[in-house]
Write an enzyme that holds these catalytic residues in place. Sequence first.
Site, PDB file in Angstrom:
ATOM      1  CG  HIS A   1     -43.871  51.079  23.776  1.00  0.00           C
ATOM      2  ND1 HIS A   1     -43.429  52.768  23.764  1.00  0.00           N
ATOM      3  CD2 HIS A   1     -45.616  52.021  23.693  1.00  0.00           C
ATOM      4  CE1 HIS A   1     -43.645  53.093  22.933  1.00  0.00           C
ATOM      5  NE2 HIS A   1     -44.615  53.421  23.277  1.00  0.00           N
TER       6      HIS A   1
ATOM      7  CE1 TYR B   1     -51.261  51.778  18.266  1.00  0.00           C
ATOM      8  CE2 TYR B   1     -48.417  51.336  18.084  1.00  0.00           C
ATOM      9  CZ  TYR B   1     -49.445  51.909  18.853  1.00  0.00           C
ATOM     10  OH  TYR B   1     -48.973  53.466  19.633  1.00  0.00           O
TER      11      TYR B   1
ATOM     12  CE  LYS C   1     -50.546  55.625  19.753  1.00  0.00           C
ATOM     13  NZ  LYS C   1     -50.233  55.485  20.863  1.00  0.00           N
TER      14      LYS C   1
END
Length: 422
Positions: free
Chosen positions: A301, A133, A173
């Site tokens: 998630h 991430y 992101k």
Amino acid sequence: MSIVDLRAVTVAVPLKAPLRHANGAHWGRFVRTIVEVIDDNGQSGFGEMGGGGESAEAAVLSLKPYLIGHDPLQLEQLRWKIMNPTASLYNNRLQLHAAIEMACMDLAGKRLGIRACDLLGGSIRETVPFAAYIFYRYLDKTGASGGETTADEIVAHARALKDKHGFSTHKLKGGHFPPNHDIEVMHALADAFPEDRLRLDPNGAWSVEESVRVARAIENLNNDYLEDPTWGMEGMRRVREQISIPTATNQVVVNFELLAQSILRNQVDVVLLDTTFWGGLRQAYKAGTVLETFQYSAAVHSSGELGIQLASMLHLGAALPNLNFAADAHYHHLVDDILVGGLMTYIDGAIKVPSGPGLGVEVDREKVAEYAEVFKAEGGYPYDRDPGRPGWYAQLPETRFADPRLKSASNTSVKAPTRNII
């Protein structure tokens, strides 16, 4: 077996560097509420939910009258006691129930000598793969970590994560900077890691038209999916109809009614399931089986977890037959954890499903006390504000024509990005 007590405490665990996103920032720490359920044998089960402070702790403890005397194995009764749709109409208890259910599954599993995933029907995998991430980050307080904004800096950060943890999927992101910057970074990641999978998630920041433009600019890359490029069910449907990349969401399909609408109207390809946002581990698993019935893929998630919730995510991933993508986790951004032994370990980009009973993790009470003191000292922060952009607030869709006085780094050139030390 019955519940005799309920406790809640808020902790703040530091991040390696503050994380920037389209709708604000994580200001250098994750704030979480740890829930403890105690049975008549003196044994404890643990759960976790996002946010904290006196109001969150009071909300948890307000459910004591519903729980004292309850058998923690009676999970369906628990759902109706706490999440009755009529009783909860003006007081949504989804995340409260999620944390308490998590603790009950932990406790029941310990008493029965089985794992949380066994309460769902058992595991079909013993390791769960995760994606790296990747965030644009501010520098940390010391100036030694973070600060990535350019494509080269993001690639270097991704390479460091891959070398340390073995990731072969990279999720950016996006949405913080103008879309063209995200496009540049995605192409740089593709060039740097030609065999790896990619994802882009701008948290619904773009218009339908901008979303389509970005999708077409990256459609030749090795994409898993484009996650929440725009806001709303209809917006996601319109984007899906015009692009070749599969779409995914954790923002607009968040309960069973919306899941039914999405499937009936073919609005989203992949649904990311969250063990807190969906109201609990069992509810997330149920949603996954509905998706499986209609030949849709599920993913897991991440909502800024510590080790208790990560364990619930691992048990969900263990049981989902249609987990066709690596799971998300903010976990590698943490400096420490509240578990005995510290942070769980990634091996080749995956984490083993805990083998012990219940959630299979042991909470370190000294660490909980330590990070409870950190919370008392530093407090919470507004997730939807950005400490590097005073006066800024999010608008959806985020446009290229927004007031530059408010949008600063988000809607102007990234050649000289803000790099505040937070």
